[in-house]
Motif scaffolding. Sequence first.
Motif, mmCIF file in Angstrom:
data_model
loop_
_atom_site.group_PDB
_atom_site.id
_atom_site.type_symbol
_atom_site.label_atom_id
_atom_site.label_comp_id
_atom_site.label_asym_id
_atom_site.label_seq_id
_atom_site.Cartn_x
_atom_site.Cartn_y
_atom_site.Cartn_z
ATOM 1 N N GLU A 36 -75.556 -15.805 21.378
ATOM 2 C CA GLU A 36 -75.117 -17.189 21.441
ATOM 3 C C GLU A 36 -76.049 -18.087 20.642
ATOM 4 O O GLU A 36 -77.196 -18.328 21.023
ATOM 5 C CB GLU A 36 -75.048 -17.652 22.896
ATOM 6 C CG GLU A 36 -74.688 -19.112 23.067
ATOM 7 C CD GLU A 36 -73.470 -19.509 22.260
ATOM 8 O OE1 GLU A 36 -73.625 -20.274 21.282
ATOM 9 O OE2 GLU A 36 -72.362 -19.041 22.589
ATOM 10 N N THR A 37 -75.529 -18.588 19.518
ATOM 11 C CA THR A 37 -76.348 -19.385 18.604
ATOM 12 C C THR A 37 -76.784 -20.716 19.208
ATOM 13 O O THR A 37 -77.890 -21.202 18.935
ATOM 14 C CB THR A 37 -75.585 -19.657 17.304
ATOM 15 O OG1 THR A 37 -74.351 -20.323 17.602
ATOM 16 C CG2 THR A 37 -75.286 -18.354 16.572
ATOM 17 N N ALA A 38 -75.927 -21.337 20.040
ATOM 18 C CA ALA A 38 -76.187 -22.707 20.482
ATOM 19 C C ALA A 38 -77.465 -22.835 21.290
ATOM 20 O O ALA A 38 -78.133 -23.876 21.235
ATOM 21 C CB ALA A 38 -75.004 -23.223 21.299
ATOM 22 N N VAL A 39 -77.846 -21.802 22.052
ATOM 23 C CA VAL A 39 -79.037 -21.909 22.899
ATOM 24 C C VAL A 39 -80.303 -21.433 22.186
ATOM 25 O O VAL A 39 -81.367 -21.330 22.804
ATOM 26 C CB VAL A 39 -78.858 -21.146 24.222
ATOM 27 C CG1 VAL A 39 -77.722 -21.752 25.021
ATOM 28 C CG2 VAL A 39 -78.628 -19.669 23.985
ATOM 29 N N TYR A 40 -80.183 -21.150 20.889
ATOM 30 C CA TYR A 40 -81.363 -20.847 20.069
ATOM 31 C C TYR A 40 -81.419 -21.757 18.842
ATOM 32 O O TYR A 40 -82.165 -21.493 17.902
ATOM 33 C CB TYR A 40 -81.365 -19.369 19.653
ATOM 34 C CG TYR A 40 -81.756 -18.450 20.784
ATOM 35 C CD1 TYR A 40 -83.096 -18.257 21.114
ATOM 36 C CD2 TYR A 40 -80.795 -17.818 21.555
ATOM 37 C CE1 TYR A 40 -83.470 -17.441 22.169
ATOM 38 C CE2 TYR A 40 -81.151 -16.999 22.619
ATOM 39 C CZ TYR A 40 -82.495 -16.811 22.915
ATOM 40 O OH TYR A 40 -82.859 -16.006 23.969
ATOM 41 N N GLU A 76 -81.506 -27.862 17.711
ATOM 42 C CA GLU A 76 -81.080 -28.972 18.565
ATOM 43 C C GLU A 76 -81.292 -28.640 20.043
ATOM 44 O O GLU A 76 -81.715 -29.493 20.833
ATOM 45 C CB GLU A 76 -79.607 -29.293 18.294
ATOM 46 C CG GLU A 76 -79.325 -29.815 16.902
ATOM 47 C CD GLU A 76 -79.110 -28.705 15.867
ATOM 48 O OE1 GLU A 76 -78.883 -29.036 14.690
ATOM 49 O OE2 GLU A 76 -79.155 -27.507 16.245
ATOM 50 N N TYR A 77 -81.008 -27.400 20.410
ATOM 51 C CA TYR A 77 -81.216 -27.001 21.811
ATOM 52 C C TYR A 77 -82.707 -27.013 22.158
ATOM 53 O O TYR A 77 -83.095 -27.484 23.241
ATOM 54 C CB TYR A 77 -80.626 -25.619 22.076
ATOM 55 C CG TYR A 77 -80.949 -25.144 23.481
ATOM 56 C CD1 TYR A 77 -80.211 -25.609 24.564
ATOM 57 C CD2 TYR A 77 -82.022 -24.284 23.725
ATOM 58 C CE1 TYR A 77 -80.521 -25.220 25.854
ATOM 59 C CE2 TYR A 77 -82.339 -23.893 25.009
ATOM 60 C CZ TYR A 77 -81.590 -24.357 26.080
ATOM 61 O OH TYR A 77 -81.912 -23.969 27.352
ATOM 62 N N PHE A 78 -83.528 -26.483 21.269
ATOM 63 C CA PHE A 78 -84.976 -26.472 21.540
ATOM 64 C C PHE A 78 -85.496 -27.899 21.756
ATOM 65 O O PHE A 78 -86.355 -28.135 22.599
ATOM 66 C CB PHE A 78 -85.731 -25.796 20.402
ATOM 67 C CG PHE A 78 -85.599 -24.301 20.378
ATOM 68 C CD1 PHE A 78 -85.872 -23.545 21.503
ATOM 69 C CD2 PHE A 78 -85.207 -23.644 19.228
ATOM 70 C CE1 PHE A 78 -85.758 -22.161 21.488
ATOM 71 C CE2 PHE A 78 -85.087 -22.259 19.196
ATOM 72 C CZ PHE A 78 -85.359 -21.516 20.335
ATOM 73 N N HIS A 79 -84.951 -28.853 20.988
ATOM 74 C CA HIS A 79 -85.398 -30.241 21.143
ATOM 75 C C HIS A 79 -84.929 -30.798 22.486
ATOM 76 O O HIS A 79 -85.705 -31.471 23.194
ATOM 77 C CB HIS A 79 -84.862 -31.099 19.997
ATOM 78 C CG HIS A 79 -85.389 -32.498 20.007
ATOM 79 N ND1 HIS A 79 -86.715 -32.809 19.803
ATOM 80 C CD2 HIS A 79 -84.762 -33.690 20.228
ATOM 81 C CE1 HIS A 79 -86.894 -34.113 19.877
ATOM 82 N NE2 HIS A 79 -85.717 -34.675 20.137
#
Length: 362
Positions: free
Chosen positions: A121-125, A128-131
């Motif tokens: 799952e790209t979105a949680v890596y 933007e997610y890290f920020h």
Amino acid sequence: MSVDVVVVGLGFGAAFVPIYQAHPDVGRVAVVDADPARTAAVADRLGITERFASLEDALSAPGWDAVHLLTPVRFHAAQVQEVLKSGRHCASAVPMATTLEDLDALIAAQDDARRNYMMMETAVYSREYFHAKELLETGQLGRLTYFKGDHLQNLDGFPDYWLGYPPMHYVTHALSPALALANTRVESVRCLGSSRLTPDHIGVAGEGFGTEAGLFKLAGDDLVANVTMSFFQLGRSYLEGFSVYGDEGALEWPQLEGGPMKQFKLEPLADGRRGRPVTEVDVRPGGAPELLPEALRPFTDGGHGGSHPHLVHEFVSSIVDARAPRVDARTAATWTAPGICAHQSALQGGAEVQVPDYGARS
């Protein structure tokens, strides 16, 4: 330990091959694609000598510790089970599957094989997610109060297997950041379909909608994720992202892809004033390269929010460390099932549908 990896599917998958080649814990890398010409072109360009004509050929070959599947969605459930039953670890592109029965089958396959499965799952890596995670952990968002996700993408002209694809079946990119940040699951969903598919857009899934809008009730708190998915019959440019809101601040996805995110901060209430003032700034998050081995850091400038090297590193590290990956089978099912249930709700005119609890680890 050195991990030997086979990458299957070289359209989207070609971007992952050089990351595996650069990873310090990866030994050999082989490639597979249904198109022999593409297999040869990618392998020649990247200096790869070991190539297979099919997944079956790769699984029949001795050795090889892990397989990364980047094949069409309709193959995911069966191919993941084949890989796990062969005794290899398996990474797969999203979604995990498109039926609740297949989610159960994949969880059972991982349990039986005692090998790692990771949904990539790209979105949680993404950067933007890290920020967003940093804002939450440092208290800048305050207490989480609301989520919003969007994935708007016109699929006209895509391969025929995408024809009439139920948008909510691909919900993980738009929904998983909310579930990961809140460390929870979806309890139930109400979803409505908008713009019934015209005859030229109906595919193997049967009648459905070009757009589906769902309200996902998160377990454990009064939190809602509002997600809109659209693949057909919507005259809007591509948008794929999430926004997160707290009682002290927020982070919003840009209105147009490629623009800066908006970060909001709720200021103290001033004497004699109605409503607390809000300050806002534009932010362009970095790709969190400090979380990666030195050799992988240049890849954080890549697509999908710079997520690819983080995904590869998590998958490989989970094998080397003999631990479950962050998005294992139960977590993947927890993030995938809400979309399956949302589509069921849309077909039932917005009826509330309960989402199974897969007991995902925290």
